[in-house]
Design a protein around this motif. Structure first.
Motif, PDB file in Angstrom:
ATOM      1  N   PHE A   1      -3.130  -2.476  -8.217  1.00  0.00           N
ATOM      2  CA  PHE A   1      -3.084  -3.032  -6.871  1.00  0.00           C
ATOM      3  C   PHE A   1      -4.249  -4.013  -6.743  1.00  0.00           C
ATOM      4  CE2 PHE A   1      -4.401  -2.650  -2.330  1.00  0.00           C
ATOM      5  CZ  PHE A   1      -3.277  -3.219  -1.764  1.00  0.00           C
TER       6      PHE A   1
ATOM      7  N   ARG B   1       0.826  -1.211   0.000  1.00  0.00           N
ATOM      8  CA  ARG B   1       0.000   0.000   0.000  1.00  0.00           C
ATOM      9  C   ARG B   1       0.859   1.260   0.000  1.00  0.00           C
ATOM     10  NH1 ARG B   1      -5.323  -0.567   1.094  1.00  0.00           N
ATOM     11  NH2 ARG B   1      -5.430   1.478   2.022  1.00  0.00           N
TER      12      ARG B   1
ATOM     13  N   ALA C   1       1.874   1.883  -3.453  1.00  0.00           N
ATOM     14  CA  ALA C   1       0.731   2.439  -4.181  1.00  0.00           C
ATOM     15  C   ALA C   1       0.396   3.858  -3.733  1.00  0.00           C
ATOM     16  CB  ALA C   1      -0.490   1.535  -4.003  1.00  0.00           C
TER      17      ALA C   1
ATOM     18  N   LEU D   1       0.399   1.672 -12.138  1.00  0.00           N
ATOM     19  CA  LEU D   1       0.407   0.461 -11.309  1.00  0.00           C
ATOM     20  C   LEU D   1      -1.002  -0.056 -11.045  1.00  0.00           C
ATOM     21  CD1 LEU D   1      -0.473   1.153  -8.111  1.00  0.00           C
ATOM     22  CD2 LEU D   1       1.808   2.135  -8.073  1.00  0.00           C
TER      23      LEU D   1
END
Lengths: 214, 221
Positions: A92, A62, A65, A90
């Protein structure tokens, strides 16, 4: 090579060639999860993030991200602006998959594909690849855990982005799909992508591993 | 833009599906409006005097109902993470979510407002102004309410917390709208109250999403 071309197109000038984590530390709820964690991941590599429950694997994903702040250290993407990476570079995929139980698989796939920058055609291709076509008219609540995970993963294929952050991607999948998803991950890194995956079992592809000790 | 359009239609669809969303809000509204005569007494002249104001306060309460779920559900199931991982600024995402909230609950409530006011005994000539106030006030309620919903993310019993945060912020639009209705009923100039209501709604639309985005980021990190 087709994969590379798609990746290049998706990010314009700012192709992610590396992910660098330097001396990262994360504190959650007053508890220091880890400190001094460093990682250098280059395009074409996959890294398996291991460690016991609660060691901070999800938090590190996280943090990459941009959803969690680092207590110390830094995260860089080889000169590409982090805002751009987190906006378009990206994916996730975690336990909380963002899929709404009352909506159909098709509605959710189409929405998230569009939100991530894919097209209706790419959503259809991804659904075919992951054998989701017969499930698309079902409500998400009717799907099994493995089918639901495949639906969440369809985003990865439908909207190509270079860096995949995966949180225990294989856990709800059966043996056949673990193998198949291993193949998709291999294809992604062969095409110049990067994968950082938090896992408990080894991934079915060559990786190097980073262990978070408590 | 197609991203935001898709988000808006998703938000409206989710709000409609949310346990009957707008119908529950309108039902609650109708319930409060029928309750009032029971408590205050059925004398038409007494009811007629308070009808527009009562319809207006009930509207503020009814628009609280579905606010709680505006961010909570996306926060719990991870959708908020994914909404962040996009080139669309979170502020714009919050704006669209509130717009969806207004379309799905604010607009149906605004349609019900004149009916409730007339049912309580307000003069039918007030209906257009009641509708306009409810429509404009609904925007303010949705965008100010969104701040409360975002601030209470992750809290237990977030719905109650949202109400406690938001109700004081509902005071200005309730006063401005109520003032406009009152002035209209007594034949005075109603435009100043209405303009102030519009100004409050405009400010809520402009600043609300910034506060919501900050609160969401804070809840996630």
């Amino acid at each position: 090579m087709r994969g590379t071309a798609r990746l290049l197109k998706s990010l314009g000038e700012g192709v992610i060639r590396e992910l660098l984590i330097r001396d990262a530390a994360i504190r959650r709820g007053g508890r220091l999860l880890f400190e001094g964690v460093s990682l250098a991941l280059e395009a074409g590599q996959a890294c398996a993030l291991t460690g016991p429950n609660g060691s901070g694997k999800t938090s590190l994903l996280r943090a990459v991200a941009g959803l969690v702040r680092l207590e110390a250290g830094e995260i860089g993407f080889g000169g590409v602006d982090p805002l751009e990476v987190r906006g378009e570079g990206l994916h996730f995929v975690g336990h909380a998959d963002g899929l709404k139980p009352a909506r159909t698989a098709r509605e959710e796939l189409d929405f998230w594909t569009g939100w991530c920058g894919g097209t209706a055609a790419s959503a259809k291709d991804a659904a075919q690849e992951l054998e989701l076509m017969p499930l698309l008219d079902l409500e998400v609540r009717r799907l099994s855990a493995g089918q639901r995970r495949r639906l969440a993963m369809a985003r990865l294929l439908a909207a190509p982005r270079p860096l995949w952050l995966l949180d225990e991607p294989l856990s709800p999948l059966d043996a056949r799909w673990r193998e198949a998803f291993g193949g998709l991950m291999r294809r992604h890194i062969d095409g110049g992508g990067l994968i950082l995956a938090a896992v408990h079992d080894p991934l079915p592809l060559p990786t190097f591993s980073l262990e978070l000790a408590p | 833009m197609s991203r935001l359009r898709a988000l808006l239609s998703r938000e409206v669809a989710l709000a409609w599906g949310r346990g009957g969303g707008p119908l529950v809000a309108v039902g609650f509204y109708a319930g409060v409006a029928t309750f009032l005569p029971l408590a205050i007494g059925p004398e038409p002249e007494r009811l007629a005097a308070i009808a527009p104001g009562a319809a207006w306060v009930a509207l503020a309460l009814a628009s609280l109902l579905s606010l709680e779920r505006l961010f909570e559900r996306d926060y719990e199931d991870g959708a908020l993470d994914l909404l962040l991982l996009s080139p669309t600024p979170l502020e714009l995402t919050c704006f669209v979510k509130c717009l969806g909230q207004w379309l799905a609950t604010g607009a149906p409530l605004a349609l019900a407002a004149p009916i409730a006011a007339i049912g309580l005994g307000a003069d039918p000539s007030m209906a257009p102004l009641v509708f306009a106030c409810a429509l404009l006030g609904g925007i303010a309620f949705a965008f100010v309410g969104g701040i409360g919903a975002a601030l209470s993310l992750g809290a237990r019993r977030g719905g109650l917390l949202t109400a406690v945060i938001v109700l004081p912020l509902f005071v200005p639009p309730v006063i401005f709208g109520g003032g406009a209705l009152d002035a209209f009923a007594s034949g005075l100039t109603w435009t100043s109250g209405f303009a102030l209501l519009g100004a409050y709604a405009a400010a809520a639309v402009a600043f609300g999403p910034i506060a919501m985005a900050a609160a969401c980021r804070n809840a996630l990190s």
